[in-house]
Enzyme design. Structure first.
Site, PDB file in Angstrom:
ATOM      1  N   ASP A  35       0.818  -1.211   0.000  1.00 14.73           N
ATOM      2  CA  ASP A  35       0.000   0.000   0.000  1.00 14.73           C
ATOM      3  C   ASP A  35       0.857   1.269   0.000  1.00 14.73           C
ATOM      4  OD1 ASP A  35      -2.274  -1.684   0.286  1.00 14.73           O
ATOM      5  OD2 ASP A  35      -2.001  -1.679   2.451  1.00 14.73           O
ATOM      6  N   PHE A 168     -14.354  -3.570   0.989  1.00 12.15           N
ATOM      7  CA  PHE A 168     -15.309  -4.679   0.966  1.00 12.15           C
ATOM      8  C   PHE A 168     -16.699  -4.198   1.422  1.00 12.15           C
ATOM      9  CE2 PHE A 168     -11.390  -6.703   0.290  1.00 12.15           C
ATOM     10  CZ  PHE A 168     -11.623  -7.956  -0.259  1.00 12.15           C
ATOM     11  N   GLU A 199     -11.306  -2.074  -2.533  1.00 13.38           N
ATOM     12  CA  GLU A 199     -10.730  -1.243  -1.470  1.00 13.38           C
ATOM     13  C   GLU A 199      -9.770  -0.230  -2.079  1.00 13.38           C
ATOM     14  OE1 GLU A 199      -9.043  -4.089   1.180  1.00 13.38           O
ATOM     15  OE2 GLU A 199      -7.689  -4.926  -0.297  1.00 13.38           O
TER      16      GLU A 199
END
Length: 306
Positions: A35, A168, A199
């Site tokens: 990320d 989600f 997401e």
């Protein structure tokens, strides 16, 4: 199935990230990441990232040779335990400089749980690193139709700041934030959903369109990972975001930007700044460890590509 926590932030493996795409940069140094949120402050490139110990940090003078920095709040903060038990791990941070200060949103949660929170910290500048935590600004609980993780801060064309979030459940949302407190205020707007999982919403603007990028699929299942980066566009920051076929992202739409290649698979956790998109991809020849990729992002006929 949910946000991957382990990413080995302390490891400075000199991996070579490559791609057949000409716009993808050749990188070196500390490339293990998950990320990665990229931002350029002055002449220095920064990345904040998911980490087992606080908020992971990388920095680079040229955006290509990366050094692992000292984690922010590496020993953890006491309020985190309400949302992640006794761990110090933090997910999917988002860093910006806005209104004369550095701001940092981040997610606190555990796998598959809606007991989640988005925290906020501020500093004089990213380089100074004098971070002061402001606590949780958005939370979710079991039974809610959203999950309070994966924050993304964006300022629209009128100067109004927004916070996009979600993972989600019913997907991705955005809400205004107060320009002083940087806390959510007012209504939330539903931007995207996908039954296969969605997401890491990230918004940017080019020309007359806002673009919403998301990570779809399963992020962290080795060879079975299905993560990929998709997008849609809208003339309004609140949507609707439509893909190239005109399908609303709330209805499962989304045009694929990146689905990975042969060695490096499951791209996701994307972010955009200063003309480039950063993301992680899993190295199928190295235990599926997540590796940093950066590419020039351009827009052709109103659609993003690299």
């Amino acid at each position: 199935m949910y946000k991957h926590l382990k990413q080995g932030a302390a490891c400075c493996l000199a991996l070579l990230a490559f791609s057949s795409q000409a716009a993808t940069w050749t990188l070196s140094g500390a490339l293990t990441t998950h990320d990665p949120d990229i931002y350029k402050e002055g002449s220095t490139w920064w990345i904040v990232e998911t980490s087992d110990t606080g908020i992971g940090v990388k920095y680079s003078a040229d955006g290509k040779a990366w050094t692992q920095g000292v984690s922010i709040f590496g020993s953890g903060l006491s309020w985190w335990k309400t949302y992640n038990g006794s761990t110090t791990g933090i997910w999917a941070p988002d860093i910006k400089v806005w209104n004369g200060k550095a701001i940092l949103y981040y997610a606190v949660s555990t796998f598959g749980s809606q007991k989640s929170a988005i925290g906020l910290a501020t500093a004089t500048s990213i380089a100074t690193g004098d971070w002061v935590d402001k606590g949780a600004v958005l939370t979710s609980a079991s039974g809610d139709d959203y999950n309070a993780i994966d924050p993304n801060f964006y300022v629209d064309s009128s100067g109004q700041p927004w916070l996009t979030y979600g993972s989600f459940w019913t997907g991705i949302y955005t809400t205004r934030v107060d320009s002083s407190t940087l806390k959510p205020t007012g209504s939330r707007y539903h931007l995207a959903y996908d039954s296969t999982g969605i997401e890491n919403g990230f918004i940017t603007k080019n020309g007359s369109y806002y673009y919403l990028f998301v990570s779809k699929g399963t992020c962290c299942a080795g060879a079975s990972s299905t993560y990929h980066i998709s997008y849609g566009r809208s003339t309004s920051i609140t949507g609707p975001y439509l893909d190239k076929n005109g399908v609303d992202m709330v209805s499962g739409g989304g045009t694929t930007l990146d689905a990975g290649g042969s060695r490096y698979i499951a791209p996701g956790g994307e972010s955009y700044n200063n003309g480039v998109m950063a993301r992680h991809e899993l190295d199928s020849q190295n235990s599926y460890n997540p590796v940093l990729f950066i590419s020039d992002l351009t827009f052709s006929n109103g659609w993003p590509t690299y």
